[in-house]
Design a protein around this motif. Sequence first.
Motif, short mmCIF file in Angstrom:
data_model
loop_
_atom_site.label_atom_id
_atom_site.label_comp_id
_atom_site.label_asym_id
_atom_site.label_seq_id
_atom_site.Cartn_x
_atom_site.Cartn_y
_atom_site.Cartn_z
N THR A 45 41.36 16.28 91.66
CA THR A 45 40.43 16.65 90.64
C THR A 45 40.87 17.75 89.56
OG1 THR A 45 39.47 18.40 92.06
CG2 THR A 45 38.54 16.08 92.32
N LEU A 46 40.24 17.66 88.65
CA LEU A 46 40.58 18.54 87.51
C LEU A 46 39.07 19.12 87.04
CD1 LEU A 46 43.29 17.07 85.25
CD2 LEU A 46 43.34 19.23 86.62
N SER A 47 38.92 20.21 86.86
CA SER A 47 37.69 20.83 86.29
C SER A 47 38.06 22.03 84.94
CB SER A 47 36.87 21.16 87.47
OG SER A 47 35.29 21.52 87.01
N GLY A 48 37.18 21.86 84.10
CA GLY A 48 37.36 22.82 83.24
C GLY A 48 37.19 22.59 81.86
N PRO A 49 37.40 23.27 80.87
CA PRO A 49 37.48 22.80 79.27
C PRO A 49 38.57 21.83 79.22
CG PRO A 49 38.19 25.08 79.48
CD PRO A 49 37.91 24.72 81.02
N VAL A 101 32.04 19.02 74.65
CA VAL A 101 31.25 20.10 74.25
C VAL A 101 30.89 20.66 75.46
CG1 VAL A 101 29.53 21.09 73.14
CG2 VAL A 101 31.10 19.82 71.83
N ALA A 102 30.08 19.81 76.34
CA ALA A 102 29.25 20.39 77.63
C ALA A 102 30.31 20.64 78.68
CB ALA A 102 28.15 19.14 77.97
N THR A 103 30.97 21.68 78.75
CA THR A 103 31.66 22.03 79.66
C THR A 103 31.18 22.67 81.15
OG1 THR A 103 32.33 24.34 78.84
CG2 THR A 103 33.68 22.25 78.14
N PRO A 104 31.76 22.60 82.40
CA PRO A 104 33.08 22.01 82.59
C PRO A 104 33.34 20.51 82.62
CG PRO A 104 32.19 22.96 84.49
CD PRO A 104 31.21 23.14 83.46
N ILE A 105 34.27 19.96 82.32
CA ILE A 105 34.65 18.66 82.50
C ILE A 105 35.14 18.23 83.78
CG2 ILE A 105 35.68 16.49 81.34
CD1 ILE A 105 33.76 17.91 79.51
N THR A 106 34.78 17.48 84.62
CA THR A 106 35.14 17.18 86.02
C THR A 106 35.57 15.88 85.88
OG1 THR A 106 33.48 18.84 86.60
CG2 THR A 106 34.69 17.36 88.25
N CYS A 107 37.11 15.66 86.27
CA CYS A 107 37.69 14.41 86.38
C CYS A 107 38.08 14.13 87.73
CB CYS A 107 38.84 14.55 85.44
SG CYS A 107 38.45 14.44 83.73
N ALA A 120 41.41 8.85 85.76
CA ALA A 120 40.36 9.48 86.21
C ALA A 120 38.98 9.24 85.73
CB ALA A 120 40.41 11.14 86.24
N VAL A 121 37.81 8.96 86.50
CA VAL A 121 36.56 9.09 85.94
C VAL A 121 36.21 10.50 85.66
CG1 VAL A 121 34.31 8.55 86.55
CG2 VAL A 121 36.02 7.12 87.42
N CYS A 122 35.82 10.80 84.36
CA CYS A 122 35.23 12.13 83.95
C CYS A 122 33.91 12.19 83.42
CB CYS A 122 36.40 12.43 82.57
SG CYS A 122 38.23 12.46 83.20
N ARG A 123 33.54 13.31 83.86
CA ARG A 123 31.81 13.58 83.40
C ARG A 123 31.89 15.08 82.97
NH1 ARG A 123 31.57 10.19 87.81
NH2 ARG A 123 29.97 8.62 87.73
N ASN A 124 30.86 15.08 81.99
CA ASN A 124 30.91 16.57 81.48
C ASN A 124 29.74 17.01 82.17
OD1 ASN A 124 28.30 15.53 80.44
ND2 ASN A 124 28.90 15.52 78.35
N ALA A 125 29.34 18.34 81.92
CA ALA A 125 28.47 19.12 82.42
C ALA A 125 27.01 18.62 82.90
CB ALA A 125 28.44 20.55 82.01
N ASN A 126 26.80 17.84 81.88
CA ASN A 126 25.42 16.87 81.81
C ASN A 126 25.47 15.82 82.69
OD1 ASN A 126 24.28 19.06 80.06
ND2 ASN A 126 24.97 17.76 78.39
N GLY A 127 26.56 15.73 83.42
CA GLY A 127 26.90 14.36 84.29
C GLY A 127 27.16 13.18 83.60
N VAL A 128 27.53 13.28 82.15
CA VAL A 128 27.76 11.96 81.40
C VAL A 128 28.99 11.40 81.83
CG1 VAL A 128 27.80 11.06 79.24
CG2 VAL A 128 26.21 12.49 79.61
N ASP A 129 29.18 10.29 82.22
CA ASP A 129 30.47 9.66 82.32
C ASP A 129 31.06 9.08 81.14
OD1 ASP A 129 32.41 7.62 82.72
OD2 ASP A 129 31.51 6.94 84.65
N ILE A 130 32.32 9.58 80.95
CA ILE A 130 32.70 9.72 79.32
C ILE A 130 33.16 8.33 78.99
CG2 ILE A 130 34.50 10.58 77.78
CD1 ILE A 130 34.34 13.21 79.32
#
Length: 195
Positions: A45-49, A101-107, A120-130
């Motif tokens: 996993t990766l998380s952050g800006p 823009v909505a960080t952190p991004i989690t992949c 990876a499946v990545c989501r922003n801080a709002n839970g939106v699947d990019i």
Amino acid sequence: MESDTATCIEARMVPALPHRLITLGFALMLGCVPAASKADPDFDTLSGPARAVDADTLEFGFKRVDLWGADAMNRFQECLINGQSTACGAEAWQVTTNLLVATPITCEVRGKNRYHRNMAVCRNANGVDIGQSLIVRGMAVARPDQMPEYEAYENQARQARTGVWAGEFIDPLKWRRGERLPEHEIEVRRWHRDE
């Protein structure tokens, strides 16, 4: 006693090594210095800006991931919408940039692509699947072999003629291999001198 004296004398005869050299030697022996040869290490996993290198490629510092299951229009790709050339790749990149823009991004890494880059499946801080968001907006095509659930979102975008589905485009995979719409092919002419 005599052997202790000899050892002491021998020790004084060895030139003193610089402190930094000794520290480096110990660090190398203990494996504390990271290997520079690993261009793309494995991680779960990766998380952050993050920033968008391309619509479907995110960068966390020096670590990059491609979106799993969503293949977006390439950054310099052009499409035809209502008979007009549009910078659909730049539009897709802008959508991703706005979502970051909505960080952190989690992949969450799911696999590797043929370039050995983590996917990876990545989501922003709002839970939106990019990836899903790009597909819903008609800025990416689904890769059902990776994410079967994305296919339904692509079908919705196609039926609603959203984004690139409102016109003509080359599948991003084929575009990367050099295929272009006839309107976007570069014509190369050889100059001939009149004789």
